[in-house]
Write a protein that holds these residues in place. Structure first.
Motif, short mmCIF file in Angstrom:
data_model
loop_
_atom_site.label_atom_id
_atom_site.label_comp_id
_atom_site.label_asym_id
_atom_site.label_seq_id
_atom_site.Cartn_x
_atom_site.Cartn_y
_atom_site.Cartn_z
N GLU A 82 48.72 2.39 77.10
CA GLU A 82 48.25 1.29 76.67
C GLU A 82 48.96 0.01 77.15
OE1 GLU A 82 45.90 0.80 73.35
OE2 GLU A 82 45.29 3.11 73.25
N ASP A 86 50.52 -3.52 75.95
CA ASP A 86 50.74 -4.14 74.86
C ASP A 86 51.67 -5.33 75.23
OD1 ASP A 86 53.21 -3.02 75.31
OD2 ASP A 86 53.23 -1.28 73.95
N HIS A 125 55.01 -1.95 81.99
CA HIS A 125 53.77 -1.13 82.26
C HIS A 125 53.83 -0.60 83.65
CE1 HIS A 125 49.63 0.19 82.40
NE2 HIS A 125 49.73 0.39 81.10
#
Length: 84
Positions: free
Chosen positions: A3, A5, A11
């Motif tokens: 996910e 964040d 990421h």
């Protein structure tokens, strides 16, 4: 995929989106990453706006919502053969 964040820079998609933004900048196109929106806010996250501030010259002077709408319209026009 993990996910998204507050650690966006770690990421796996961060680098890919950066490549896309740099390519769009070099070719004078609207940012394709404007289509990547937060499910909570229905607009791009801060990483998108940071990329715009870094890559786009002259720097846009619209607020985030106005810029998002403008860039989204420009993207649609560009890929439909219309003018932004």
């Amino acid at each position: 995929m993990p996910e998204v964040d507050e650690r966006w820079s770690r990421h796996p998609l961060c680098k890919l989106f950066g490549v896309l933004d740099e390519e769009d900048t070099s070719k004078g196109r609207p940012f394709r990453t404007v289509r990547v929106v937060s499910k909570d806010k229905n607009m791009p996250g801060q990483g998108f706006f940071n990329a715009v501030a870094t890559l786009r010259q002259p720097k846009p002077r619209l607020n985030a919502i106005q810029f998002f709408a403008s860039e989204l319209n420009a993207l649609a026009a560009h890929y439909s053969g219309g003018k932004p």
